[in-house]
Design a protein around this motif. Structure first.
Motif, short mmCIF file in Angstrom:
data_model
loop_
_atom_site.label_atom_id
_atom_site.label_comp_id
_atom_site.label_asym_id
_atom_site.label_seq_id
_atom_site.Cartn_x
_atom_site.Cartn_y
_atom_site.Cartn_z
N LYS A 1 -4.90 -1.76 12.69
CA LYS A 1 -4.26 -1.98 11.38
C LYS A 1 -5.22 -2.68 10.43
CE LYS A 1 -0.74 -0.84 10.33
NZ LYS A 1 -0.36 0.47 9.74
N CYS A 2 -6.00 -3.63 10.92
CA CYS A 2 -6.99 -4.30 10.07
C CYS A 2 -8.08 -3.32 9.65
CB CYS A 2 -7.62 -5.49 10.81
SG CYS A 2 -6.48 -6.85 11.07
N GLN A 3 -8.50 -2.45 10.57
CA GLN A 3 -9.50 -1.45 10.26
C GLN A 3 -8.97 -0.47 9.21
OE1 GLN A 3 -10.53 1.19 13.50
NE2 GLN A 3 -12.60 1.45 12.71
N GLU A 4 -7.70 -0.09 9.34
CA GLU A 4 -7.07 0.80 8.36
C GLU A 4 -7.08 0.16 6.98
OE1 GLU A 4 -2.55 2.31 7.42
OE2 GLU A 4 -3.16 2.20 9.51
N PHE A 5 -6.68 -1.10 6.91
CA PHE A 5 -6.64 -1.82 5.64
C PHE A 5 -8.03 -1.88 5.00
CE2 PHE A 5 -7.05 -5.78 3.24
CZ PHE A 5 -6.00 -5.65 2.34
N ALA A 6 -9.03 -2.28 5.79
CA ALA A 6 -10.38 -2.42 5.26
C ALA A 6 -10.95 -1.07 4.83
CB ALA A 6 -11.29 -3.06 6.31
N MET B 1 0.85 -1.17 0.00
CA MET B 1 0.00 0.00 0.00
C MET B 1 0.90 1.23 0.00
SD MET B 1 -3.22 0.70 2.49
CE MET B 1 -3.41 -1.04 2.63
N SER B 2 0.52 2.23 -0.77
CA SER B 2 1.38 3.40 -0.91
C SER B 2 1.33 4.28 0.32
CB SER B 2 0.93 4.22 -2.13
OG SER B 2 -0.30 4.87 -1.85
N ASP B 3 2.37 5.10 0.47
CA ASP B 3 2.43 6.04 1.58
C ASP B 3 1.29 7.06 1.48
OD1 ASP B 3 4.66 4.83 2.64
OD2 ASP B 3 6.06 6.20 1.67
N PHE B 4 0.90 7.39 0.25
CA PHE B 4 -0.20 8.33 0.07
C PHE B 4 -1.49 7.77 0.65
CE2 PHE B 4 -3.88 9.82 -2.38
CZ PHE B 4 -3.88 11.14 -1.96
N MET B 5 -1.76 6.49 0.45
CA MET B 5 -2.99 5.90 0.96
C MET B 5 -2.97 5.90 2.49
SD MET B 5 -4.83 5.59 -1.60
CE MET B 5 -6.21 4.99 -0.68
N LYS B 6 -1.83 5.66 3.09
CA LYS B 6 -1.73 5.72 4.55
C LYS B 6 -1.95 7.14 5.05
CE LYS B 6 1.20 1.69 4.84
NZ LYS B 6 2.49 1.12 5.19
N TRP B 7 -1.40 8.11 4.32
CA TRP B 7 -1.61 9.52 4.68
C TRP B 7 -3.09 9.87 4.53
CZ3 TRP B 7 -3.72 13.63 2.16
CH2 TRP B 7 -3.53 14.88 2.74
N LEU B 8 -3.70 9.42 3.45
CA LEU B 8 -5.11 9.69 3.20
C LEU B 8 -5.97 9.11 4.32
CD1 LEU B 8 -6.99 10.96 1.05
CD2 LEU B 8 -7.23 8.68 0.09
N TYR B 9 -5.63 7.93 4.79
CA TYR B 9 -6.39 7.31 5.88
C TYR B 9 -6.30 8.17 7.14
CZ TYR B 9 -7.89 4.18 9.54
OH TYR B 9 -8.55 3.66 10.63
N ILE B 10 -5.09 8.59 7.48
CA ILE B 10 -4.89 9.36 8.71
C ILE B 10 -5.58 10.72 8.64
CG2 ILE B 10 -3.15 10.53 10.11
CD1 ILE B 10 -1.25 8.19 9.34
N HIS B 11 -5.51 11.38 7.48
CA HIS B 11 -5.98 12.75 7.38
C HIS B 11 -7.39 12.91 6.82
CE1 HIS B 11 -1.62 13.30 7.71
NE2 HIS B 11 -1.98 14.35 8.41
N TYR B 12 -7.96 11.89 6.22
CA TYR B 12 -9.28 12.03 5.60
C TYR B 12 -10.25 10.93 6.02
CZ TYR B 12 -12.93 12.20 2.08
OH TYR B 12 -14.16 12.24 1.47
N ILE B 13 -9.85 9.69 5.82
CA ILE B 13 -10.77 8.57 6.05
C ILE B 13 -11.06 8.38 7.54
CG2 ILE B 13 -11.16 6.10 5.72
CD1 ILE B 13 -9.34 6.32 3.22
#
Length: 71
Positions: free
Chosen positions: A46-51, A1-13
């Protein structure tokens, strides 16, 4: 998973998920919260982040994640 998607999760999702009413799931989420150890909580998050990331991407792919512009 890209760093952008992890950033998007933290800041938006994740902030969005925190504002969604839990209504029918409040009991189950609070029950789970009371029985998890710190190690289990880390694994669950971490599982919640992935889903959540993949649900967001699915919404984008199917067009459900994009609002319809108002005219």
């Amino acid at each position: 998973m890209s760093d952008f998607m992890k950033w998007l999760y933290i800041h938006y999702i994740k902030p969005y998920l925190d504002t969604v009413p839990q209504d029918d799931y409040f009991f189950w989420l609070s029950l789970m919260d009371s029985v998890m150890t710190p190690d289990m909580r880390e694994k669950f998050e971490k599982c919640q982040e992935f889903a959540a990331i993949h649900a967001f991407l699915l919404g984008l792919r199917t067009g459900q994640g994009l609002p319809v512009p108002m005219k």
